[in-house]
Design a protein around this motif. Structure first.
Motif, PDB file in Angstrom:
ATOM      1  N   GLY A 111      32.124  53.814  31.534  1.00  0.00           N
ATOM      2  CA  GLY A 111      31.833  52.852  30.470  1.00  0.00           C
ATOM      3  C   GLY A 111      32.758  51.663  30.585  1.00  0.00           C
ATOM      4  N   GLY A 112      32.425  50.584  29.891  1.00  0.00           N
ATOM      5  CA  GLY A 112      33.299  49.430  29.812  1.00  0.00           C
ATOM      6  C   GLY A 112      32.941  48.292  30.744  1.00  0.00           C
ATOM      7  N   LEU A 113      32.049  48.547  31.687  1.00  0.00           N
ATOM      8  CA  LEU A 113      31.633  47.489  32.596  1.00  0.00           C
ATOM      9  C   LEU A 113      30.210  47.063  32.235  1.00  0.00           C
ATOM     10  CD1 LEU A 113      34.156  48.449  34.037  1.00  0.00           C
ATOM     11  CD2 LEU A 113      32.996  48.111  36.204  1.00  0.00           C
ATOM     12  N   GLY A 114      30.080  45.816  31.872  1.00  0.00           N
ATOM     13  CA  GLY A 114      28.782  45.356  31.413  1.00  0.00           C
ATOM     14  C   GLY A 114      28.688  45.437  29.907  1.00  0.00           C
ATOM     15  N   MET A 292      42.144  46.056  39.473  1.00  0.00           N
ATOM     16  CA  MET A 292      41.113  45.945  38.438  1.00  0.00           C
ATOM     17  C   MET A 292      41.746  45.268  37.241  1.00  0.00           C
ATOM     18  SD  MET A 292      39.357  49.689  38.677  1.00  0.00           S
ATOM     19  CE  MET A 292      40.676  50.650  39.403  1.00  0.00           C
ATOM     20  N   SER A 293      41.074  44.241  36.717  1.00  0.00           N
ATOM     21  CA  SER A 293      41.716  43.456  35.662  1.00  0.00           C
ATOM     22  C   SER A 293      40.749  43.128  34.519  1.00  0.00           C
ATOM     23  CB  SER A 293      42.279  42.171  36.276  1.00  0.00           C
ATOM     24  OG  SER A 293      42.934  41.407  35.289  1.00  0.00           O
ATOM     25  N   ASP A 294      41.310  43.047  33.354  1.00  0.00           N
ATOM     26  CA  ASP A 294      40.647  42.771  32.067  1.00  0.00           C
ATOM     27  C   ASP A 294      39.925  41.425  32.073  1.00  0.00           C
ATOM     28  OD1 ASP A 294      40.126  42.137  29.401  1.00  0.00           O
ATOM     29  OD2 ASP A 294      42.186  42.452  28.710  1.00  0.00           O
ATOM     30  N   SER A 295      38.623  41.429  31.820  1.00  0.00           N
ATOM     31  CA  SER A 295      37.835  40.198  31.909  1.00  0.00           C
ATOM     32  C   SER A 295      37.456  39.604  30.560  1.00  0.00           C
ATOM     33  CB  SER A 295      36.535  40.492  32.680  1.00  0.00           C
ATOM     34  OG  SER A 295      36.790  41.185  33.876  1.00  0.00           O
ATOM     35  N   PRO A 483      45.786  41.088  45.537  1.00  0.00           N
ATOM     36  CA  PRO A 483      45.227  42.349  46.030  1.00  0.00           C
ATOM     37  C   PRO A 483      44.269  42.123  47.203  1.00  0.00           C
ATOM     38  CG  PRO A 483      44.060  41.657  44.080  1.00  0.00           C
ATOM     39  CD  PRO A 483      45.163  40.658  44.280  1.00  0.00           C
ATOM     40  N   GLN A 484      44.080  43.166  47.999  1.00  0.00           N
ATOM     41  CA  GLN A 484      43.082  43.083  49.068  1.00  0.00           C
ATOM     42  C   GLN A 484      41.666  43.057  48.498  1.00  0.00           C
ATOM     43  OE1 GLN A 484      43.851  46.523  51.449  1.00  0.00           O
ATOM     44  NE2 GLN A 484      45.556  45.590  52.558  1.00  0.00           N
ATOM     45  N   HIS A 485      41.481  43.866  47.472  1.00  0.00           N
ATOM     46  CA  HIS A 485      40.163  43.941  46.834  1.00  0.00           C
ATOM     47  C   HIS A 485      40.341  43.705  45.343  1.00  0.00           C
ATOM     48  CE1 HIS A 485      39.892  46.522  50.411  1.00  0.00           C
ATOM     49  NE2 HIS A 485      38.618  46.170  50.462  1.00  0.00           N
ATOM     50  N   PHE A 486      39.337  43.087  44.772  1.00  0.00           N
ATOM     51  CA  PHE A 486      39.420  42.805  43.340  1.00  0.00           C
ATOM     52  C   PHE A 486      38.143  43.238  42.633  1.00  0.00           C
ATOM     53  CE2 PHE A 486      38.717  39.548  39.893  1.00  0.00           C
ATOM     54  CZ  PHE A 486      39.517  40.206  38.966  1.00  0.00           C
ATOM     55  N   LEU A 487      38.313  44.004  41.573  1.00  0.00           N
ATOM     56  CA  LEU A 487      37.169  44.463  40.778  1.00  0.00           C
ATOM     57  C   LEU A 487      37.415  44.108  39.304  1.00  0.00           C
ATOM     58  CD1 LEU A 487      34.525  46.225  40.594  1.00  0.00           C
ATOM     59  CD2 LEU A 487      36.038  48.150  40.093  1.00  0.00           C
ATOM     60  N   PRO A 488      36.680  43.152  38.777  1.00  0.00           N
ATOM     61  CA  PRO A 488      36.839  42.826  37.355  1.00  0.00           C
ATOM     62  C   PRO A 488      36.324  43.977  36.488  1.00  0.00           C
ATOM     63  CG  PRO A 488      35.606  41.121  38.534  1.00  0.00           C
ATOM     64  CD  PRO A 488      35.659  42.310  39.418  1.00  0.00           C
ATOM     65  N   VAL A 489      37.037  44.267  35.423  1.00  0.00           N
ATOM     66  CA  VAL A 489      36.616  45.318  34.494  1.00  0.00           C
ATOM     67  C   VAL A 489      36.735  44.793  33.065  1.00  0.00           C
ATOM     68  CG1 VAL A 489      37.268  47.202  36.040  1.00  0.00           C
ATOM     69  CG2 VAL A 489      38.946  46.334  34.397  1.00  0.00           C
ATOM     70  N   HIS A 490      36.382  45.628  32.106  1.00  0.00           N
ATOM     71  CA  HIS A 490      36.533  45.339  30.677  1.00  0.00           C
ATOM     72  C   HIS A 490      35.820  44.047  30.313  1.00  0.00           C
ATOM     73  CE1 HIS A 490      38.338  45.081  26.688  1.00  0.00           C
ATOM     74  NE2 HIS A 490      38.930  46.242  26.868  1.00  0.00           N
ATOM     75  N   GLY A 491      34.497  44.109  30.299  1.00  0.00           N
ATOM     76  CA  GLY A 491      33.787  42.908  29.875  1.00  0.00           C
ATOM     77  C   GLY A 491      32.285  42.989  30.051  1.00  0.00           C
ATOM     78  N   ALA A 494      28.344  39.241  32.480  1.00  0.00           N
ATOM     79  CA  ALA A 494      28.553  37.821  32.799  1.00  0.00           C
ATOM     80  C   ALA A 494      30.038  37.503  32.936  1.00  0.00           C
ATOM     81  CB  ALA A 494      27.928  36.947  31.707  1.00  0.00           C
ATOM     82  N   PHE A 495      30.838  38.155  32.099  1.00  0.00           N
ATOM     83  CA  PHE A 495      32.284  37.942  32.190  1.00  0.00           C
ATOM     84  C   PHE A 495      32.808  38.476  33.532  1.00  0.00           C
ATOM     85  CE2 PHE A 495      32.854  38.509  27.283  1.00  0.00           C
ATOM     86  CZ  PHE A 495      31.956  37.484  27.073  1.00  0.00           C
ATOM     87  N   LEU A 496      32.295  39.636  33.906  1.00  0.00           N
ATOM     88  CA  LEU A 496      32.747  40.232  35.169  1.00  0.00           C
ATOM     89  C   LEU A 496      32.426  39.302  36.330  1.00  0.00           C
ATOM     90  CD1 LEU A 496      31.553  43.951  34.647  1.00  0.00           C
ATOM     91  CD2 LEU A 496      33.741  42.927  34.000  1.00  0.00           C
ATOM     92  N   LYS A 497      31.215  38.732  36.297  1.00  0.00           N
ATOM     93  CA  LYS A 497      30.833  37.834  37.387  1.00  0.00           C
ATOM     94  C   LYS A 497      31.734  36.606  37.417  1.00  0.00           C
ATOM     95  CE  LYS A 497      27.603  38.267  39.769  1.00  0.00           C
ATOM     96  NZ  LYS A 497      27.536  38.972  41.092  1.00  0.00           N
ATOM     97  N   GLU A 498      32.020  36.107  36.254  1.00  0.00           N
ATOM     98  CA  GLU A 498      32.886  34.921  36.190  1.00  0.00           C
ATOM     99  C   GLU A 498      34.295  35.243  36.700  1.00  0.00           C
ATOM    100  OE1 GLU A 498      31.819  31.986  35.440  1.00  0.00           O
ATOM    101  OE2 GLU A 498      33.782  30.984  35.560  1.00  0.00           O
ATOM    102  N   HIS A 499      34.752  36.422  36.311  1.00  0.00           N
ATOM    103  CA  HIS A 499      36.085  36.837  36.748  1.00  0.00           C
ATOM    104  C   HIS A 499      36.118  37.028  38.261  1.00  0.00           C
ATOM    105  CE1 HIS A 499      39.815  39.455  35.492  1.00  0.00           C
ATOM    106  NE2 HIS A 499      40.157  38.335  36.096  1.00  0.00           N
ATOM    107  N   GLU A 500      34.998  37.497  38.803  1.00  0.00           N
ATOM    108  CA  GLU A 500      34.918  37.650  40.257  1.00  0.00           C
ATOM    109  C   GLU A 500      35.088  36.293  40.949  1.00  0.00           C
ATOM    110  OE1 GLU A 500      31.041  38.397  41.881  1.00  0.00           O
ATOM    111  OE2 GLU A 500      31.839  39.608  43.506  1.00  0.00           O
ATOM    112  N   LEU A 501      34.401  35.295  40.399  1.00  0.00           N
ATOM    113  CA  LEU A 501      34.524  33.948  40.972  1.00  0.00           C
ATOM    114  C   LEU A 501      35.975  33.464  40.910  1.00  0.00           C
ATOM    115  CD1 LEU A 501      31.336  32.157  39.584  1.00  0.00           C
ATOM    116  CD2 LEU A 501      31.742  33.077  41.894  1.00  0.00           C
ATOM    117  N   LEU A 502      36.600  33.784  39.790  1.00  0.00           N
ATOM    118  CA  LEU A 502      38.004  33.405  39.640  1.00  0.00           C
ATOM    119  C   LEU A 502      38.859  34.058  40.735  1.00  0.00           C
ATOM    120  CD1 LEU A 502      39.345  31.643  37.403  1.00  0.00           C
ATOM    121  CD2 LEU A 502      40.112  33.781  36.349  1.00  0.00           C
ATOM    122  N   GLY A 503      38.552  35.325  41.000  1.00  0.00           N
ATOM    123  CA  GLY A 503      39.281  36.042  42.055  1.00  0.00           C
ATOM    124  C   GLY A 503      39.059  35.388  43.408  1.00  0.00           C
TER     125      GLY A 503
END
Ligand SMILES: [Zn+2]
Ligand SMILES: [Zn+2]
Length: 988
Positions: A111-114, A292-295, A483-491, A494-503
């Motif tokens: 839970g917590g993603l999406g 993994m970071s809070d989005s 980090p080598q890999h980045f996975l946005p979480v907590h959001g 759309a927030f996750l996608k935006e956070h991915e772009l930020l990464g």
């Protein structure tokens, strides 16, 4: 810090959650859409990205070559040339990758993603996992009475052997709120780790739900490493909006994972515990495989302000309010802010009062852990406020989100016992409106404004700051950790996608966005430079949402009847009680029941005219000043009058409910749930029913009333969702029942069989399997959100009966539908499995037809071997069995002799019929078939059989205008106790 204080009772922690998103909005939008989209459960097939999509296809073990695949997460983001092949692989993926091949680090969000809320993440090294957080999500406040949305504990239970520890990052409800349900789903030895303050909150919650877990609760301190599952874990302090928040560094031989938890960078936290930048710098040197970071606030530019700024603003406003009573409202879990308010109280010489239980709950938890800013004992009790002048008081209340039962909201309506608002009050809104709550918060504010207090709110006032990092902070930490890999979480997705772009913008090459139920594999990059690997999709599963309602209720959407709640809310409810008054009732023993049906001449109308008393009431329906009720009453009376006098109670229930539903539909275009409970009048004779096996057996001696719990059965039946009266197959001979089984094992319910409750969803399945072949069938929505057949009495289209009449093989159809979810219009969660009744008592038409057919082909055998030999009935029974009809030789024999008797009686009646009396409109359904068979048997055997002889010699000329009867027609012609048999016949 933004806490969702929704819908928790006074005895539970209010204001615990802190998600800044809009779970409420999600649900709201979902079930608005449902008004038009009946037939699936909006809570399980949401508009939002709450659930992942499970596509058809078999399980696939993902074994792509590392060198060839490096792509982003599912969600349409692919890197590299293998895109189309990857697509195909992804589509096939369903179950999760297991085993020691493939990527060593694995992430599976429950839970917590999406969505915002319900944070629950499995992180593993090969097949050994830990769970990070076990949170809940609050549904919208008006969401059908559901209080909490919880992660899929059934899945967690299936994986209990793989989950070796639970680590909690902090004490917000969206991180700990599901523990009372998750802990019982885990292995009894699985430890739960948290910081001291968080553990206080957990203990209180577990106690509240009576979950014994003392021996497995472990506390940890920042930077103190400990082993849990496959990882060595190091908690790192982050700042947020509740004390004692941490990020987690998970180390194992295959890499290092950093999960931030919920965080912001507060440069001057009021408790002095700063965000641990040093640890992050060290992490960068060490190398982080996956972060993994809070989005939550990725869309907010800049940086958050400090809690110290809020403290200053609060202080200023409170001091300024000299001579007036001050009321502040905030999220209860923000203990630091409570400390700031206390400081302002001291400076301004005010006594501090808490109104709202959860405020004290959090403060006391902090007190027990030695972190409270002040002793809860110094608080003035709300009951004692009158002893002080208003200007001496500083009141903190819950209700910043206008939760229905929270203090400030009640006060705005003048209905709080403890808090009465005065026009001289100053109200400081030290919170933010959580998206989705704006409307009701605004309404509350309007009410407060009308009462006259001075309301202070809005961004410029600086009375609140977020606990979740804004973009500037997110970028800083991405740069810090690299980090080598980045996975946005907590959001939200759309927030996750935006956070991915930020990464990506920060130079992180491997990023992914996944949703709940999608497993992601990560392999460390070799020596940090070789881009040999990246993320891998390791399968997905459609995880369920679980729901909690009240203290105890817990289960899937189906278990908690969410669809039914919605249906009643949107379409209304009609309840009718029918007390049937019989002049004389004939009850037969078991054998006689079907014989009676067969022997009985078809109704000619002279058996119609059932009498009874009907009482009707409605809920959630516009009654047009009672006119609707009058129409319903009239229709019910007509339905009774047009029923056979010997109609059985389930038949009456069904008949009346169909009629009532039609009336409402025509009246106001609503499709309500209809509950009809028919009982025999208390002075009448009522049949006994002792067990499901004795269905339809009126096997009690006549005139010997039995204590009969029909009403109770009916109640139990519809209390769990079946709509009594809409559930019975139409014909008595063909009638059958189902044992409906709840999807959930723990809640097995045998539907009241006297009521013959084929559950609504069972029926819906059956009908959906009948599908478009029965276009004439009108569908109406019923309790469980499925469709049920709307059939009707004499004043509506008789053709509508057809679909029900053709339901003879409904068990097979139900089975096939159950195995083919796609065919069902029901949601997966509300699907109930149907089992055919193991032991049928009565003969259905198709069985009867088959028996006659088989018997006719075995004529020789029978006659040749004579009456001394019964085994030939065995052959017949076996032959029936091949066609799917399970009957004993004795039953076959008995039925056949009943048919012979009836045949003989009909032949005799025809022979002796007075030609001046008009022939019955309806022949005995099996007459022509039996007649043909008898003649065939007579021919082949040169029969000695008396019956056959009679049949041959005395068969009168047929007067019937009916066409040659075939099996189908035979079925149709006896099917239904129809008031309008004339219409029906012409309809065929
Ligand atoms: Zn959170
Ligand atoms: Zn939080």
């Amino acid at each position: 810090m933004q806490s969702l204080q929704i819908r928790l009772g006074l005895n539970s922690l209010q204001g615990g959650g802190e998600a800044a998103g809009a779970p409420g909005a999600l649900l709201k939008s979902e079930w608005k859409g449902v008004g038009q989209l009946f037939g699936f459960n909006p809570l399980t097939v949401p508009v939002s990205s709450r659930n992942c999509v499970t596509r058809a296809g078999g399980p696939t073990v993902h074994q792509q070559s590392r060198s060839r695949q490096h792509r982003g997460g599912y969600g349409g983001h692919y890197e590299g040339p293998k895109r189309s092949r990857d697509d195909a692989v992804t589509r096939k993926m369903k179950s999760f990758h297991e085993g020691s091949d493939g990527p060593p680090l694995r992430v599976l969000p429950i839970g917590g993603l999406g969505e915002i809320g319900m944070n629950c993440m499995l992180v593993g090294n090969y097949d050994r996992y830990i769970m990070i957080d076990a949170g809940l999500m609050f549904p919208d406040y008006d969401d059908l009475g559901i209080q909490k949305v919880l992660p899929d504990t059934q899945f967690i239970h299936r994986w209990r052997d793989k989950i070796e520890a639970v680590i909690i990052t902090h004490g917000h409800e969206d991180h700990i709120g599901a523990l009372p349900w998750v802990i019982p789903a885990l292995d009894p030895k699985t430890p739960i780790y948290a910081t001291g303050f968080t553990m206080q909150l957990i203990k209180r919650r577990l106690k509240e739900y009576n979950i014994p877990a003392e021996g497995r609760l472990r506390t940890f301190s920042m930077r103190a490493r400990f082993d849990a599952g496959p990882f060595e874990i190091e908690p790192i302090r982050v700042t947020h909006s509740i004390p004692d928040c941490c990020g987690l560094v998970l180390r194992c031989a295959d890499g290092t994972i950093f999960h931030t938890g919920d965080w912001k960078i507060d440069e001057s936290p009021v408790d002095g515990n700063v965000f641990d930048r040093v640890a992050l710098e060290q992490l960068q040197k060490e190398g982080v495989t996956l972060m993994m970071s809070d989005s939550t606030n990725v869309l907010s530019p800049g940086r958050t302000t400090s809690e110290a700024d809020v403290a200053e603003a609060l202080m200023r406003k409170i001091v300024e309010a000299k001579g007036r009573r001050v009321i502040t409202t905030q999220f209860a879990s923000n203990v630091h802010r409570l400390g700031c308010v206390k400081a302002a109280a001291e400076v301004s010489g005010r006594k501090l009062v808490f109104i709202g239980l959860s405020l004290k709950t959090y403060l006391e938890a902090a007190w027990r852990d030695g972190q409270a800013p002040f002793d809860p004992a110094i608080l003035v009790k709300a009951e004692d406020m009158d002893a002080y002048a208003p200007s001496q008081l500083l009141i903190v209340t819950t209700g910043s989100q206008a939760e229905p039962r929270a203090a400030l909201n009640l006060a705005s309506m003048g209905s709080s016992r403890l808090l009465k608002l005065h026009k001289d009050d100053v109200i400081l809104y030290s919170a933010k409106m959580i998206p989705g709550n704006e409307t009701r918060v605004m309404k509350m504010m309007n009410r407060i404004a009308e009462l006259g207090p001075n309301l202070v709110m809005g961004r410029g006032e600086n009375l609140h700051t977020s606990g979740h990092a804004y973009r500037g902070e997110l970028e800083e930490v991405l740069r810090l950790v690299k980090p080598q890999h980045f996975l946005p979480v907590h959001g939200e997705f759309a927030f996750l996608k935006e956070h991915e772009l930020l990464g990506k913008a920060q130079g992180i090459r491997h990023t992914a966005v996944i949703k709940n139920g999608e497993m992601l594999g990560v392999a460390p990059l070799r020596n940090g430079r070789v881009l040999s690997s990246g993320f891998s999709q390791l399968g997905r599963e459609k995880l369920k949402l679980m729901y909690n309602d009240g203290d105890k209720a817990f289960g899937t959407a189906a278990d908690l009847c969410i669809q039914e709640r919605m249906n009643i809310a949107l379409e209304g409810l009609v309840i009718a009680s029918v007390e049937v008054i019989r002049e004389e009732t004939k009850y037969l023993n078991e054998d006689e029941v079907y014989e009676d049906k067969i022997l009985r001449d078809d109704d000619d109308g002279d058996e119609l005219g059932l009498q009874g008393r009907v009482r009707i009431t409605t809920r959630c329906l516009w009654t047009d000043n009672g006119k609707l009720l009058e129409s319903l009453q009239r229709a019910a009376d007509v339905a009774l009058a047009s029923s056979r006098k010997d109609a059985r109670l389930p038949t009456i229930e069904r008949h009346v409910s169909v009629v009532l539903r039609k009336v409402v539909q025509k009246y106001s275009n609503k499709r309500p749930d209809v509950i009809v409970i028919a009982t025999d009048a208390s002075d009448g004779v009522v049949p006994n029913r002792s067990s499901p096996e004795s269905i339809n057996n009126y096997d009690q001696p006549r005139n010997k009333p039995q204590p009969w719990k029909r009403a109770a059965d009916s109640m139990s039946s519809f209390s769990r969702g079946a709509v009594v009266g809409t559930v019975e197959p139409v014909d008595e001979v063909t009638s059958r029942s189902f044992v409906a089984e709840e999807t959930s094992e723990r809640n097995k319910v045998v539907i009241s069989s006297r009521v013959q409750s084929e559950t609504v969803s069972a029926k819906a399945q059956r009908l959906s399997s009948e599908g478009d072949a029965t276009q004439k069938n009108e569908r109406v929505k019923a309790g469980d959100g499925g469709e049920i057949s709307a059939t009707s009495s004499g004043f509506s289209d008789p053709e509508e009966f057809e679909s029900d009449e053709e339901s003879g093989d409904s068990d097979q159809e139900a089975d096939s539908v159950a195995s083919d979810g796609a065919a069902s219009s029901l949601s997966q969660e509300s699907t109930e499995e149907i089992e055919p009744q193991k032991k049928r008592q009565k003969w259905r038409h198709d069985e009867t037809i088959k028996l006659i057919e088989v018997r006719s082909t075995m004529g020789d055998l029978l006659v040749k071997e004579g009456k001394k030999r019964r085994p030939s009935w065995k052959d017949i029974a076996a032959s029936l069995s091949e066609s799917g009809f399970e009957r004993s030789p004795e039953q076959c024999s008995s039925m056949w002799s009943s048919l012979l008797k009836k045949y003989e009686a009909v032949v005799e009646e025809k022979r002796t019929r007075d030609s001046s009396v008009p022939a019955p409109k309806k022949e005995w359904a099996y007459f022509e078939l039996m007649d043909a068979v008898m003649q065939k048997l007579a021919k082949t055997a040169g029969s000695q059989d008396v019956v056959i002889e009679k049949a041959k010699s005395k068969k009168p000329k047929r007067k019937s205008k009916k066409p040659k009867v075939d099996a189908t027609a035979a079925i149709d012609s006896t099917e239904v106790e129809l008031p309008d048999s004339e219409d029906r016949q012409t309809a065929q």
